[in-house]
Design an enzyme around this catalytic site. Structure first.
Site, PDB file in Angstrom:
ATOM      1  N   SER A 265       0.838  -1.194   0.000  1.00  0.00           N
ATOM      2  CA  SER A 265       0.000   0.000   0.000  1.00  0.00           C
ATOM      3  C   SER A 265       0.875   1.247   0.000  1.00  0.00           C
ATOM      4  O   SER A 265       2.068   1.186   0.306  1.00  0.00           O
ATOM      5  CB  SER A 265      -0.931  -0.001   1.205  1.00  0.00           C
ATOM      6  OG  SER A 265      -0.297   0.617   2.302  1.00  0.00           O
ATOM      7  N   LYS A 266       0.235   2.353  -0.333  1.00  0.00           N
ATOM      8  CA  LYS A 266       0.975   3.610  -0.458  1.00  0.00           C
ATOM      9  C   LYS A 266       1.767   3.948   0.799  1.00  0.00           C
ATOM     10  O   LYS A 266       2.847   4.498   0.739  1.00  0.00           O
ATOM     11  CB  LYS A 266       0.002   4.743  -0.762  1.00  0.00           C
ATOM     12  CG  LYS A 266      -0.644   4.543  -2.104  1.00  0.00           C
ATOM     13  CD  LYS A 266      -1.594   5.656  -2.428  1.00  0.00           C
ATOM     14  CE  LYS A 266      -2.202   5.362  -3.789  1.00  0.00           C
ATOM     15  NZ  LYS A 266      -3.198   6.334  -4.186  1.00  0.00           N
ATOM     16  N   ARG A 267       1.180   3.637   1.938  1.00  0.00           N
ATOM     17  CA  ARG A 267       1.819   4.011   3.202  1.00  0.00           C
ATOM     18  C   ARG A 267       3.064   3.169   3.502  1.00  0.00           C
ATOM     19  O   ARG A 267       3.893   3.554   4.307  1.00  0.00           O
ATOM     20  CB  ARG A 267       0.823   3.893   4.353  1.00  0.00           C
ATOM     21  CG  ARG A 267      -0.135   5.060   4.431  1.00  0.00           C
ATOM     22  CD  ARG A 267      -1.077   4.900   5.590  1.00  0.00           C
ATOM     23  NE  ARG A 267      -1.824   3.650   5.498  1.00  0.00           N
ATOM     24  CZ  ARG A 267      -2.901   3.481   4.724  1.00  0.00           C
ATOM     25  NH1 ARG A 267      -3.350   4.481   4.014  1.00  0.00           N
ATOM     26  NH2 ARG A 267      -3.538   2.330   4.677  1.00  0.00           N
ATOM     27  N   ASP A 268       3.188   2.035   2.838  1.00  0.00           N
ATOM     28  CA  ASP A 268       4.330   1.163   3.121  1.00  0.00           C
ATOM     29  C   ASP A 268       5.660   1.845   2.802  1.00  0.00           C
ATOM     30  O   ASP A 268       6.682   1.513   3.379  1.00  0.00           O
ATOM     31  CB  ASP A 268       4.217  -0.151   2.345  1.00  0.00           C
ATOM     32  CG  ASP A 268       3.084  -1.013   2.886  1.00  0.00           C
ATOM     33  OD1 ASP A 268       2.796  -0.886   4.085  1.00  0.00           O
ATOM     34  OD2 ASP A 268       2.497  -1.789   2.120  1.00  0.00           O
TER      35      ASP A 268
END
Ligand code: GLU
Length: 507
Positions: A265-268
């Site tokens: 995910s983007k937050r990773d």
């Protein structure tokens, strides 16, 4: 039928395209280059509510940086222009109408409240995933359930409507996926997707199929998240009578988190301190690999390995080598784990393949930003020496700041352990000895210093750490004699003199 090979990358401009999207573009590109075809960049912007200004430029620039080039597309035009679906808007209605005439689509007038009520009713009846399908359509406000007159009246009246696909009951939908083999669905499991919206825009499903047909696309290479849509697309080709020219499909495996537990995910990116995007995009708070000092060569190399492998031990590939080695048979079906450490490793490998001059070109803008000036020839030599120790381009400077200015701090621990005032004289003599080396290059410095050490019964451990700290301030860095060679005799000697004065302070 043998048709010229034509592929398309068809992103929706809904935000910054992260590396998963660029991997899709890359696989399309590698395949086109390998087989000799054309690659199209089509922008699928039919969903106005999700449109993000700047996203189109961002994806174009991201591809350009990675070296992924197109033959036709929004930014370059081509025989099937326009390539932006919002600009093709007027063309799709005709195709939706064609399906209505053929009895494969219908008008639906249901309001959002009526759709909601239908869902609630079905959930109450124990259906966990209610759908507008061959059963429910009979009870809703559409041209299948309503009389012809009522339908006409509503249309004349200007009632808002959508056009839905009339998915047949119990038909087999089967297609061959280049990665997954035969995939088959029963049409009863499929819902009556909206093809044309009340705002006069087609949905993704209609526009995607119509454009692939009109643009004579032969292969659709896209992410696994589109696999559930594929049967609807295959059905649509069938309904139009375009099955003969339906493209082949290849659905790429998901990209998973480093731990393997779910989709990346983007937050990773923040979590691993490794950007998941190609380029900085300040307004969107996005940081890119380019600005971090990642090489595009390494980027495509590691993206290629997110789902594909060559079947050999080779891991470091140039673009040409990737094109030559690439094939759909060697793309896996199961998710590919993203590993930031491996990505860094790829960058290191590609940095090592570059010359000092190439690296200096890449480091120069970074130095300019910091206001650091360095002679070009000197900079190239520093880059050559530092490349074994750098992961990202800025490390060439950051891990070797001692090459670019005076030392501001010394490793006190080493000095305390190794420095003894009685060494002062021996060191002064060593410096004089170093000064007398006429051909000041790594091998002669090395033999000169080692000879001196032997004559004076000095061990490596007594001298080398002190030399290193005197020259660099820190214990890490390139080999001491190579460092002296690059720093030059004057600076080296001057630093050694300065150091032995300062060393006494740390006792
Ligand atoms: N517009 C879709 C996307 O955003 C394209 C899917 C496809 O390639 O068919 O990924």
């Amino acid at each position: 039928m043998d048709r010229p090979i034509r592929l398309r990358y068809a992103p929706s401009p809904t935000g910054a395209q992260h590396l998963g999207g660029i991997r899709t573009a890359l696989y399309n590109y590698l395949f086109v280059k390998k087989l000799g075809g054309k690659l199209i960049l089509r922008i699928e912007d039919t969903d106005q509510t999700r449109y993000v200004p700047g996203a189109e430029e961002y994806v174009i620039n991201s591809c350009a940086w990675a070296g992924i080039t197109f033959d036709e597309g929004v930014h370059i035009g081509g025989p099937f222009a326009p390539y932006r679906q919002s600009e093709r808007k007027d063309m799709y209605r005709k195709y939706a109408m064609e399906l209505i005439e053929k009895g494969h689509a219908y008008y639906a007038f249901d309001t959002p409240e009526e759709l909601e009520a239908m869902r609630n009713r079905m959930m109450e009846q124990g259906n966990p995933s209610p759908a507008y399908d061959h059963i429910t359509r009979q009870y809703m406000k559409n041209s299948v359930a309503l009389s012809k007159d009522e339908t006409e009246r509503r249309i004349q009246n200007g009632d808002p409507y959508v056009i839905r696909i009339k998915m047949p009951r119990n038909e087999e939908v089967k297609f061959h996926d280049l990665i997954r083999g035969w995939v088959s669905f029963n049409s009863s499991q499929l819902d009556d997707k909206v093809l044309f919206k009340s705002d006069g825009m087609p949905t993704y499903h209609l526009a995607n199929v119509v454009d692939d047909y009109l643009m004579q696309v032969t292969h659709v290479v896209r992410g696994e998240e589109w696999l559930p849509s594929a049967p609807t697309h295959v059905m649509t080709y069938r309904m139009f009578g375009w099955e003969e020219v339906m493209p082949s499909f290849a659905h790429l495996p998901l990209i998973l988190k480093p731990e393997g537990n779910g989709k990346l995910s983007k937050r990773d990116g923040d979590k691993y301190g490794f950007p998941l995007y190609s380029l900085d995009w300040k307004e969107q708070n996005i940081s890119g690999l380019k600005e971090k000092g990642f090489l595009p060569e390494a980027y495509i190399n590691f993206l290629a390995f997110l789902g594909w492998n060559p079947g050999t031990d080779q891991e470091v590939f140039t673009e040409e080598e990737l094109i030559a080695a690439f094939s759909f048979e060697r793309i896996g079906k199961s998710g590919a784990r993203f590993d930031p450490e491996k990505a860094k490793w790829f960058n290191q490998q590609h940095m090592r393949r570059k010359t000092g001059s190439e690296l200096a070109d890449l480091l120069q803008p970074y130095l300019d930003k910091k206001g650091i000036q360095a002679d070009r020839n000197y900079l190239e030599r520093v880059c050559e020496l530092m490349k074994e120790r750098a992961v990202f381009i800025p490390d060439l400077y950051e891990a070797g700041t001692f090459f670019f200015g005076e030392i501001s701090e010394y490793d006190q621990d080493t000095i305390r352990k190794k420095w003894k005032p009685e060494k002062q004289e021996i060191f002064l003599n060593l410096i004089a000895h170093i000064e007398s080396i006429s051909n000041f290059t790594e091998p002669s410095i090395e033999s000169g210093v080692k000879d001196y050490m032997k004559e004076n019964n000095l061990g490596m451990g007594e001298v080398m750490p002190l030399l290193r700290v005197a020259l660099a301030g820190v214990l890490q860095g390139p080999p001491v004699f190579a460092m002296m060679d690059v720093l030059g005799k004057n600076i080296s000697v001057q630093r050694l003199h300065t150091a032995i004065k300062i060393f006494d302070n740390f006792r």
